[in-house]
Design a protein around this motif. Structure first.
Motif, PDB file in Angstrom:
ATOM      1  N   ALA A   2       0.833  -1.203   0.000  1.00  9.12           N
ATOM      2  CA  ALA A   2       0.000   0.000   0.000  1.00  9.12           C
ATOM      3  C   ALA A   2       0.869   1.255   0.000  1.00  9.12           C
ATOM      4  N   ASP A   3       0.386   2.282  -0.690  1.00  4.49           N
ATOM      5  CA  ASP A   3       1.064   3.574  -0.711  1.00  4.49           C
ATOM      6  C   ASP A   3       0.455   4.505   0.321  1.00  4.49           C
ATOM      7  N   ILE A   4       1.282   5.346   0.889  1.00  4.39           N
ATOM      8  CA  ILE A   4       0.802   6.409   1.769  1.00  4.39           C
ATOM      9  C   ILE A   4       0.058   7.405   0.878  1.00  4.39           C
ATOM     10  N   GLN A   5      -1.105   7.883   1.343  1.00  5.59           N
ATOM     11  CA  GLN A   5      -1.834   8.843   0.522  1.00  5.59           C
ATOM     12  C   GLN A   5      -2.741   9.736   1.357  1.00  5.59           C
ATOM     13  N   PHE A   6      -2.890  10.952   0.877  1.00  2.03           N
ATOM     14  CA  PHE A   6      -3.856  11.893   1.445  1.00  2.03           C
ATOM     15  C   PHE A   6      -5.241  11.439   1.016  1.00  2.03           C
ATOM     16  N   LEU A   7      -6.205  11.454   1.948  1.00  3.29           N
ATOM     17  CA  LEU A   7      -7.575  11.063   1.640  1.00  3.29           C
ATOM     18  C   LEU A   7      -8.498  12.266   1.495  1.00  3.29           C
ATOM     19  N   ASN A   8      -8.615  13.049   2.581  1.00  4.48           N
ATOM     20  CA  ASN A   8      -9.553  14.166   2.578  1.00  4.48           C
ATOM     21  C   ASN A   8      -9.366  15.017   3.827  1.00  4.48           C
ATOM     22  N   VAL A   9     -10.140  16.095   3.878  1.00  2.00           N
ATOM     23  CA  VAL A   9     -10.205  16.946   5.072  1.00  2.00           C
ATOM     24  C   VAL A   9     -11.658  17.013   5.508  1.00  2.00           C
ATOM     25  N   ASP A  10     -11.899  16.642   6.750  1.00  2.00           N
ATOM     26  CA  ASP A  10     -13.222  16.787   7.346  1.00  2.00           C
ATOM     27  C   ASP A  10     -13.190  17.981   8.289  1.00  2.00           C
ATOM     28  N   LEU A  11     -14.231  18.773   8.266  1.00  2.00           N
ATOM     29  CA  LEU A  11     -14.408  19.848   9.228  1.00  2.00           C
ATOM     30  C   LEU A  11     -15.276  19.290  10.343  1.00  2.00           C
ATOM     31  N   GLU A  12     -14.738  19.259  11.562  1.00  2.74           N
ATOM     32  CA  GLU A  12     -15.466  18.712  12.702  1.00  2.74           C
ATOM     33  C   GLU A  12     -15.893  19.838  13.626  1.00  2.74           C
ATOM     34  N   LEU A  13     -17.178  19.849  13.949  1.00  3.32           N
ATOM     35  CA  LEU A  13     -17.764  20.903  14.781  1.00  3.32           C
ATOM     36  C   LEU A  13     -18.432  20.287  15.999  1.00  3.32           C
ATOM     37  N   GLU A  14     -18.317  20.993  17.127  1.00  2.30           N
ATOM     38  CA  GLU A  14     -19.015  20.595  18.345  1.00  2.30           C
ATOM     39  C   GLU A  14     -19.442  21.847  19.082  1.00  2.30           C
ATOM     40  N   SER A  15     -20.665  21.826  19.591  1.00  2.00           N
ATOM     41  CA  SER A  15     -21.183  22.977  20.326  1.00  2.00           C
ATOM     42  C   SER A  15     -22.206  22.525  21.352  1.00  2.00           C
ATOM     43  N   LYS A  16     -22.287  23.278  22.441  1.00  5.22           N
ATOM     44  CA  LYS A  16     -23.347  23.061  23.430  1.00  5.22           C
ATOM     45  C   LYS A  16     -24.613  23.795  23.004  1.00  5.22           C
ATOM     46  N   HIS A  17     -24.513  24.580  21.941  1.00  4.06           N
ATOM     47  CA  HIS A  17     -25.616  25.406  21.455  1.00  4.06           C
ATOM     48  C   HIS A  17     -26.091  24.901  20.092  1.00  4.06           C
ATOM     49  N   ASP A  18     -27.204  25.432  19.646  1.00  2.00           N
ATOM     50  CA  ASP A  18     -27.772  25.089  18.348  1.00  2.00           C
ATOM     51  C   ASP A  18     -26.830  25.512  17.222  1.00  2.00           C
ATOM     52  N   ILE A  19     -26.540  24.599  16.294  1.00  2.00           N
ATOM     53  CA  ILE A  19     -25.730  24.936  15.113  1.00  2.00           C
ATOM     54  C   ILE A  19     -26.479  24.590  13.822  1.00  2.00           C
ATOM     55  N   SER A  20     -27.795  24.491  13.898  1.00  2.00           N
ATOM     56  CA  SER A  20     -28.582  24.080  12.728  1.00  2.00           C
ATOM     57  C   SER A  20     -28.479  25.072  11.573  1.00  2.00           C
ATOM     58  N   ALA A  21     -28.428  26.374  11.844  1.00  2.00           N
ATOM     59  CA  ALA A  21     -28.295  27.364  10.767  1.00  2.00           C
ATOM     60  C   ALA A  21     -26.927  27.242  10.097  1.00  2.00           C
ATOM     61  N   LEU A  22     -25.887  27.019  10.889  1.00  2.78           N
ATOM     62  CA  LEU A  22     -24.540  26.834  10.357  1.00  2.78           C
ATOM     63  C   LEU A  22     -24.487  25.582   9.481  1.00  2.78           C
ATOM     64  N   VAL A  23     -25.025  24.490   9.970  1.00  3.02           N
ATOM     65  CA  VAL A  23     -25.015  23.237   9.199  1.00  3.02           C
ATOM     66  C   VAL A  23     -25.814  23.410   7.908  1.00  3.02           C
ATOM     67  N   ALA A  24     -26.936  24.105   7.969  1.00  2.00           N
ATOM     68  CA  ALA A  24     -27.742  24.356   6.764  1.00  2.00           C
ATOM     69  C   ALA A  24     -26.963  25.193   5.754  1.00  2.00           C
ATOM     70  N   ASP A  25     -26.251  26.222   6.233  1.00  2.00           N
ATOM     71  CA  ASP A  25     -25.411  27.038   5.339  1.00  2.00           C
ATOM     72  C   ASP A  25     -24.323  26.187   4.688  1.00  2.00           C
ATOM     73  N   LEU A  26     -23.647  25.370   5.468  1.00  2.00           N
ATOM     74  CA  LEU A  26     -22.556  24.542   4.957  1.00  2.00           C
ATOM     75  C   LEU A  26     -23.081  23.493   3.983  1.00  2.00           C
ATOM     76  N   ASP A  27     -24.286  22.997   4.238  1.00  2.00           N
ATOM     77  CA  ASP A  27     -24.882  21.954   3.398  1.00  2.00           C
ATOM     78  C   ASP A  27     -25.165  22.445   1.976  1.00  2.00           C
ATOM     79  N   LYS A  28     -25.252  23.749   1.775  1.00  2.00           N
ATOM     80  CA  LYS A  28     -25.506  24.308   0.445  1.00  2.00           C
ATOM     81  C   LYS A  28     -24.328  24.110  -0.495  1.00  2.00           C
TER      82      LYS A  28
END
Length: 127
Positions: A2-28
């Motif tokens: 197997a070769d070493i390889q870059f796969l991807n970048v994930d943006l990971e978010l965590e909050s104690k508050h509502d982030i539904s508007a942010l997720v909706a914006d990012l989902d676009k």
């Protein structure tokens, strides 16, 4: 082998508050891989829609998407206790030396939006 390889970048978010508007914006303009909420926190994992061939390009694409969020989305971005770009790599046996650079401009951009970086290395899958 197997070769070493870059796969991807994930943006990971965590909050104690509502982030539904942010997720909706990012989902676009990105792919919401995971969005989960309970009474104590909300978690989301986002990936850019394009197949960026380097961490630097993938991070910049995600930064552009974040920077274009609505006022409500950006407010929720700031409420997140975790805003992390997770760089994923497959480990392997070759090449002998492997590297991927993140430019100074990209590091400044990450810092300006209050995010961090982590690296995930997945083990070689032996047949």
């Amino acid at each position: 082998m197997a070769d070493i390889q870059f796969l991807n970048v994930d943006l990971e978010l965590e909050s104690k508050h509502d982030i539904s508007a942010l997720v909706a914006d990012l989902d676009k303009r990105a792919v919401v891989l995971h969005y989960d909420k309970d009474e104590t926190r909300q978690l989301a994992r986002i990936e850019a829609k394009s197949d960026a061939m380097s961490p630097d390009k993938a991070i910049n694409e995600l930064c552009e998407i974040i920077e274009s969020c609505s006022k409500a989305g950006l407010k929720q971005w700031l409420s997140c206790s975790r805003r992390t770009f997770d760089l994923g790599f497959n480990s392997g046996h070759s090449p002998k030396c492997f590297n991927e650079a993140i430019s100074a401009d990209t590091l400044l951009r990450i810092s300006a939006i209050g995010a961090g970086i982590e690296v995930t290395i997945y083990p070689v899958q032996e047949s």
